[in-house]
Design an enzyme around this catalytic site. Structure first.
Site, PDB file in Angstrom:
ATOM      1  CG  ASP A   1      -0.327   0.161   2.530  1.00  0.00           C
ATOM      2  OD1 ASP A   1       0.930   0.219   2.591  1.00  0.00           O
ATOM      3  OD2 ASP A   1      -1.051   0.252   3.539  1.00  0.00           O
ATOM      4  CG  HIS A   2      -0.637   4.737   1.694  1.00  0.00           C
ATOM      5  ND1 HIS A   2      -1.702   3.870   1.801  1.00  0.00           N
ATOM      6  CD2 HIS A   2      -0.520   5.339   2.908  1.00  0.00           C
ATOM      7  CE1 HIS A   2      -2.221   3.964   3.015  1.00  0.00           C
ATOM      8  NE2 HIS A   2      -1.514   4.843   3.709  1.00  0.00           N
TER       9      HIS A   2
ATOM     10  CB  CYS B   1       0.849  -2.568   4.657  1.00  0.00           C
ATOM     11  SG  CYS B   1       0.522  -3.697   6.012  1.00  0.00           S
ATOM     12  N   GLY B   2       2.239  -0.649   6.354  1.00  0.00           N
ATOM     13  CA  GLY B   2       2.839   0.040   7.487  1.00  0.00           C
ATOM     14  C   GLY B   2       3.369  -0.940   8.519  1.00  0.00           C
ATOM     15  CB  THR B   3       1.788  -3.033  10.951  1.00  0.00           C
ATOM     16  OG1 THR B   3       0.595  -3.405  10.237  1.00  0.00           O
ATOM     17  CG2 THR B   3       1.533  -1.748  11.721  1.00  0.00           C
TER      18      THR B   3
ATOM     19  CG  HIS C   1       9.600 -24.954  11.825  1.00  0.00           C
ATOM     20  ND1 HIS C   1       9.682 -24.889  13.201  1.00  0.00           N
ATOM     21  CD2 HIS C   1      10.773 -25.524  11.417  1.00  0.00           C
ATOM     22  CE1 HIS C   1      10.850 -25.391  13.608  1.00  0.00           C
ATOM     23  NE2 HIS C   1      11.530 -25.774  12.542  1.00  0.00           N
TER      24      HIS C   1
ATOM     25  NE  ARG D   1       3.393   3.971   8.553  1.00  0.00           N
ATOM     26  CZ  ARG D   1       2.080   4.006   8.429  1.00  0.00           C
ATOM     27  NH1 ARG D   1       1.325   3.321   9.278  1.00  0.00           N
ATOM     28  NH2 ARG D   1       1.506   4.712   7.467  1.00  0.00           N
TER      29      ARG D   1
ATOM     30  NE  ARG E   1       9.532 -31.386  14.768  1.00  0.00           N
ATOM     31  CZ  ARG E   1      10.817 -31.344  14.394  1.00  0.00           C
ATOM     32  NH1 ARG E   1      11.323 -32.292  13.631  1.00  0.00           N
ATOM     33  NH2 ARG E   1      11.598 -30.344  14.782  1.00  0.00           N
ATOM     34  CG  HIS E   2       8.528 -28.874  10.479  1.00  0.00           C
ATOM     35  ND1 HIS E   2       8.075 -28.258  11.626  1.00  0.00           N
ATOM     36  CD2 HIS E   2       9.810 -29.234  10.721  1.00  0.00           C
ATOM     37  CE1 HIS E   2       9.048 -28.216  12.517  1.00  0.00           C
ATOM     38  NE2 HIS E   2      10.117 -28.814  11.989  1.00  0.00           N
TER      39      HIS E   2
ATOM     40  NE  ARG F   1       4.164 -30.558  14.475  1.00  0.00           N
ATOM     41  CZ  ARG F   1       5.332 -30.518  15.124  1.00  0.00           C
ATOM     42  NH1 ARG F   1       6.232 -29.599  14.828  1.00  0.00           N
ATOM     43  NH2 ARG F   1       5.577 -31.402  16.070  1.00  0.00           N
TER      44      ARG F   1
HETATM   45  C1  RB5 Z   1      -1.867   2.617   6.623  1.00  0.00           C
HETATM   46  O1  RB5 Z   1      -1.817   3.780   7.384  1.00  0.00           O
HETATM   47  C2  RB5 Z   1      -1.731   1.405   7.510  1.00  0.00           C
HETATM   48  O2  RB5 Z   1      -2.878   1.204   8.252  1.00  0.00           O
HETATM   49  C3  RB5 Z   1      -1.423   0.178   6.679  1.00  0.00           C
HETATM   50  O3  RB5 Z   1      -0.267   0.405   5.949  1.00  0.00           O
HETATM   51  C4  RB5 Z   1      -1.151  -1.116   7.407  1.00  0.00           C
HETATM   52  O4  RB5 Z   1      -0.240  -0.947   8.440  1.00  0.00           O
HETATM   53  C5  RB5 Z   1      -2.316  -1.899   7.811  1.00  0.00           C
HETATM   54  O5  RB5 Z   1      -2.181  -3.009   8.346  1.00  0.00           O
END
Ligand code: RB5
Length: 142
Positions: A8-9, A65-67, A98, A109, A132-133, A136
């Protein structure tokens, strides 16, 4: 080896750099967007990359993405996708060996570009462990 990539952005600039890195390392990067740092919706890109991997067009997918969290939630809705949110080379290695992950998600970020490259490199070169992996992983989908 073809790798589907999307962001994403928030992940746009890191995606562009990871794309260059993939090409330099000899991979074929297929970019599913986004194409600018303008605000957009991460599910749109996660679905495209997940579909490319699920149908066999690409061996692996990379989503940023951000996270990394939103991307992993969405990608895991697609049948056949095992998306792993990784924050280190160690977790990327275990996600492959695994969990047989086929989509790598990470944060733009909370990682440096160098850390992200290390994670990508480890993910793309670590083989799946059997025994085993495999048993599973086979239990994940009926
Ligand atoms: C965008 O601000 C943020 O929410 C997105 O990049 C992401 O982290 C969502 O999971």
């Amino acid at each position: 080896m073809r790798i589907a990539i999307g962001s994403d952005h928030a992940g746009f600039f890191l995606k562009e750099n990871i794309k260059l890195y993939l090409t330099k390392e000899g991979y074929e990067a297929e970019d599913f967007g986004t194409d600018s740092p303008s605000s957009c919706d991460y599910p749109d890109y996660a679905k495209k990359v997940a579909d490319a991997v699920a149908c066999g067009l690409s061996k692996f997918g990379i989503l940023i993405c951000g996270t990394g969290i939103g991307m992993s939630i969405v990608a895991n809705k697609t049948r056949g996708i095992r998306a792993a949110l990784c924050s280190s080379s160690e977790t990327a290695s275990l996600a492959r060996s695994h969990n047989h992950a086929n989509v790598l998600c990470f944060s733009a970020r909370f990682l440096s570009e160098e850390e992200a490259k290390q994670i990508v490199s480890t993910f793309l070169t670590t083989p799946e462990e059997e025994g085993r992996h495999r048993r599973r992983v086979d239990k994940i989908e009926a």
